[in-house]
Design a protein around this motif. Structure first.
Motif, PDB file in Angstrom:
ATOM      1  N   ILE A  43       0.837  -1.202   0.000  1.00 54.79           N
ATOM      2  CA  ILE A  43       0.000   0.000   0.000  1.00 54.79           C
ATOM      3  C   ILE A  43       0.871   1.251   0.000  1.00 54.79           C
ATOM      4  O   ILE A  43       0.597   2.237  -0.708  1.00 54.79           O
ATOM      5  N   MET A  44       1.942   1.237   0.775  1.00 51.02           N
ATOM      6  CA  MET A  44       2.832   2.395   0.827  1.00 51.02           C
ATOM      7  C   MET A  44       3.541   2.612  -0.507  1.00 51.02           C
ATOM      8  O   MET A  44       3.705   3.745  -0.963  1.00 51.02           O
ATOM      9  N   PHE A  45       3.951   1.520  -1.148  1.00 54.82           N
ATOM     10  CA  PHE A  45       4.568   1.655  -2.466  1.00 54.82           C
ATOM     11  C   PHE A  45       3.562   2.185  -3.489  1.00 54.82           C
ATOM     12  O   PHE A  45       3.929   2.930  -4.407  1.00 54.82           O
ATOM     13  N   PHE A  46       2.298   1.803  -3.327  1.00 55.22           N
ATOM     14  CA  PHE A  46       1.267   2.334  -4.216  1.00 55.22           C
ATOM     15  C   PHE A  46       1.142   3.848  -4.035  1.00 55.22           C
ATOM     16  O   PHE A  46       0.942   4.593  -5.003  1.00 55.22           O
ATOM     17  N   GLY A  47       1.269   4.299  -2.795  1.00 56.85           N
ATOM     18  CA  GLY A  47       1.254   5.740  -2.537  1.00 56.85           C
ATOM     19  C   GLY A  47       2.390   6.446  -3.252  1.00 56.85           C
ATOM     20  O   GLY A  47       2.217   7.538  -3.812  1.00 56.85           O
ATOM     21  N   GLN A  48       3.566   5.821  -3.247  1.00 56.69           N
ATOM     22  CA  GLN A  48       4.694   6.398  -3.970  1.00 56.69           C
ATOM     23  C   GLN A  48       4.440   6.394  -5.477  1.00 56.69           C
ATOM     24  O   GLN A  48       4.842   7.321  -6.190  1.00 56.69           O
ATOM     25  N   LEU A  49       3.782   5.352  -5.961  1.00 53.98           N
ATOM     26  CA  LEU A  49       3.504   5.244  -7.395  1.00 53.98           C
ATOM     27  C   LEU A  49       2.643   6.405  -7.889  1.00 53.98           C
ATOM     28  O   LEU A  49       2.762   6.832  -9.045  1.00 53.98           O
ATOM     29  N   LEU A  50       1.791   6.939  -7.019  1.00 49.16           N
ATOM     30  CA  LEU A  50       0.944   8.066  -7.416  1.00 49.16           C
ATOM     31  C   LEU A  50       1.786   9.261  -7.865  1.00 49.16           C
ATOM     32  O   LEU A  50       1.361  10.036  -8.726  1.00 49.16           O
ATOM     33  N   CYS A  51       2.976   9.400  -7.282  1.00 47.64           N
ATOM     34  CA  CYS A  51       3.850  10.514  -7.668  1.00 47.64           C
ATOM     35  C   CYS A  51       4.266  10.412  -9.128  1.00 47.64           C
ATOM     36  O   CYS A  51       4.489  11.435  -9.789  1.00 47.64           O
ATOM     37  N   LEU A  52       4.372   9.184  -9.640  1.00 50.26           N
ATOM     38  CA  LEU A  52       4.751   9.009 -11.045  1.00 50.26           C
ATOM     39  C   LEU A  52       3.654   9.534 -11.962  1.00 50.26           C
ATOM     40  O   LEU A  52       3.942  10.174 -12.987  1.00 50.26           O
ATOM     41  N   PHE A  53       2.397   9.277 -11.609  1.00 54.16           N
ATOM     42  CA  PHE A  53       1.286   9.790 -12.415  1.00 54.16           C
ATOM     43  C   PHE A  53       1.271  11.319 -12.405  1.00 54.16           C
ATOM     44  O   PHE A  53       1.045  11.957 -13.437  1.00 54.16           O
ATOM     45  N   VAL A  54       1.515  11.898 -11.227  1.00 48.23           N
ATOM     46  CA  VAL A  54       1.563  13.360 -11.132  1.00 48.23           C
ATOM     47  C   VAL A  54       2.700  13.908 -11.987  1.00 48.23           C
ATOM     48  O   VAL A  54       2.544  14.913 -12.696  1.00 48.23           O
ATOM     49  N   TYR A  55       3.848  13.236 -11.944  1.00 56.66           N
ATOM     50  CA  TYR A  55       5.002  13.672 -12.739  1.00 56.66           C
ATOM     51  C   TYR A  55       4.695  13.627 -14.235  1.00 56.66           C
ATOM     52  O   TYR A  55       5.010  14.570 -14.978  1.00 56.66           O
ATOM     53  N   LEU A  56       4.066  12.544 -14.691  1.00 57.91           N
ATOM     54  CA  LEU A  56       3.755  12.407 -16.114  1.00 57.91           C
ATOM     55  C   LEU A  56       2.750  13.463 -16.564  1.00 57.91           C
ATOM     56  O   LEU A  56       2.864  14.018 -17.666  1.00 57.91           O
ATOM     57  N   ILE A  57       1.771  13.758 -15.715  1.00 54.22           N
ATOM     58  CA  ILE A  57       0.786  14.792 -16.054  1.00 54.22           C
ATOM     59  C   ILE A  57       1.463  16.158 -16.151  1.00 54.22           C
ATOM     60  O   ILE A  57       1.239  16.923 -17.102  1.00 54.22           O
ATOM     61  N   MET A  58       2.307  16.475 -15.165  1.00 56.67           N
ATOM     62  CA  MET A  58       3.000  17.761 -15.173  1.00 56.67           C
ATOM     63  C   MET A  58       3.954  17.864 -16.362  1.00 56.67           C
ATOM     64  O   MET A  58       4.100  18.937 -16.968  1.00 56.67           O
ATOM     65  N   LYS A  59       4.597  16.768 -16.708  1.00 58.66           N
ATOM     66  CA  LYS A  59       5.511  16.768 -17.850  1.00 58.66           C
ATOM     67  C   LYS A  59       4.749  17.013 -19.146  1.00 58.66           C
ATOM     68  O   LYS A  59       5.205  17.764 -20.025  1.00 58.66           O
ATOM     69  N   LYS A  60       3.575  16.395 -19.272  1.00 57.18           N
ATOM     70  CA  LYS A  60       2.758  16.585 -20.469  1.00 57.18           C
ATOM     71  C   LYS A  60       2.290  18.031 -20.583  1.00 57.18           C
ATOM     72  O   LYS A  60       2.323  18.633 -21.674  1.00 57.18           O
TER      73      LYS A  60
END
Length: 405
Positions: free
Chosen positions: A52-69
């Motif tokens: 569950i904690m790693f899933f929380g970290q994974l959310l940062c990747l989605f935020v990064y990809l959105i901001m990069k786009k």
């Protein structure tokens, strides 16, 4: 102080506060989860909680990809608006722009393995030993991180930084000892306690390599912290998820698990318990988002400051958690632990060269009589160079205030 430097200081302050606050929330949410009773038993799924904690970290990747786009779209709009402008000479001559080397994303796999391994070892250690020993020995990560950063990253820690690390560790030792002496002893298995203590030290050594490697990669390749957190979350979630498959078929004693048939980890049962408990749903949701913010803040501190700074700040969470746990979880108040927290705060201030160091250099050191002792204190404790020592002494003489201590 320029506006740029003032803004940088303000951001550093914000990110350090964010790290302490979200880290404390994450730990307290984990305690609430562990204290939740479902079907007449406590929720005991540490490896599932790690996922569950790693899933929380994974959310940062989605935020990064959105901001990069979004940034790419803004860049395209700017280029279209400036299409009639003169072409830069660097593009005409085909001169490549100076950019940091690109990091291979698979580098985050061993980092995630370190994170998952240290978490698993810490869990086993916490079962074998008592909480006071766990908290006390957990402070060793600051020393390990300082040593690893010095040995492998070429960092040169100044004397006051070593002193700050010592004070933080001393504070944690005081807290652990008072808890051990005045607290309730619930584990009489001396072999288990010793094994657990050794496992804690091993886990913290792994953590020190983990955060030091993070610092190296973040600064060498200029990796955005959001991407780094997200990639570690993705690989960590994969590693833990695959590891939980054989754990389902491993049967252990009730000491390690209260799952049906004594399974080391039972994801199916975990989901069933979450489905019928609103409290679990809330605490796990808080865990996910607090973990995302905490790791983002932690990696930002590692990149902008240092790995050891991150460890010192992380230790301050103990103070926040202790203050909240007393009324919230009925934890016993031990007055002697206040001294431990004083050492903890003093260590943080000393390591980060706040208040004590500047005040000593400004008011005490210039008044000391010129001697080898003064040079030793100035160079090895205050981190000053010979030229700075001479300048301070000459400034004091010119001012007429040359009464030595």
């Amino acid at each position: 102080m320029s506006s740029v430097s003032a803004g940088a200081v303000a951001f550093n302050l914000f990110i350090t506060v964010l790290m302490v606050v979200t880290g404390s929330i994450n730990t307290l949410a984990g305690k609430f989860t562990d204290h939740t009773i479902v079907n007449n038993k406590h929720f005991k799924h540490p490896f599932f909680q790690a996922a569950i904690m790693f899933f929380g970290q994974l959310l940062c990747l989605f935020v990064y990809l959105i901001m990069k786009k979004l940034e790419q779209r803004r860049q395209q709009n700017r280029e279209s608006e400036n299409s009639g402008a003169d072409t830069p000479m660097s593009e005409i001559l085909d001169i490549p722009k100076k950019t940091p080397p690109q990091i291979n994303n698979w580098v985050f796999l061993p980092l995630s393995c370190c994170d998952a391994t240290s978490s698993a070892i810490s869990y086993v250690a916490l079962i074998l030993t008592n909480a006071s020993s766990y908290q006390m020995l957990r402070g060793s990560v600051i020393i390990f991180t300082g040593l690893v950063s010095t040995a492998f990253l070429g960092m040169k820690l100044k004397g006051y930084q070593w002193l700050g690390m010592f004070l933080v560790t001393l504070g944690l030792v005081v807290i652990g000892l008072t808890d051990y002496i005045y607290g309730d002893k619930v584990n009489d298995d001396i072999n288990g306690i010793i094994t657990g203590d050794l496992l804690i030290i091993i886990s913290q050594l792994i953590v020190s390599f983990h955060v030091s490697a993070q610092q190296k990669f973040l600064k060498q390749y200029d990796v955005p912290p959001l991407k780094a957190v997200g990639m570690e979350g993705m690989f960590g979630l994969m590693v833990v998820s695959f590891a939980m498959i054989p754990m389902y078929f491993i049967h252990v004693s009730p000491t390690f698990s209260n799952n049906p048939e004594g399974r080391l980890e039972d994801v199916i049962t975990a989901f069933k318990e979450i489905a019928v408990s609103t409290r679990l749903q809330i605490t796990i949701t808080i865990t996910v988002f607090s973990m995302a913010f905490f790791n983002f803040a932690g990696l930002t501190v590692t990149k902008r400051l240092s790995a050891t700074s991150r460890m010192v700040l992380d230790s301050i969470r103990t103070l926040v958690i202790w203050m909240i746990s007393i009324p919230l979880f009925g934890q016993r108040f031990i007055p002697w632990q206040i001294f431990g927290f004083i050492f903890l705060v003093m260590g943080m201030f000393t390591y980060n060269d706040v208040y004590f160091g500047p005040k000593f250099r400004k008011e005490v050191l210039p008044k000391m009589k010129e001697s080898s002792l003064k040079r030793i204190v100035a160079k090895f404790i205050c981190g000053m160079e010979d030229g700075e020592i001479e300048e301070d002494h000459e400034a004091l003489v010119d001012s007429g205030d040359n009464d030595p201590l």
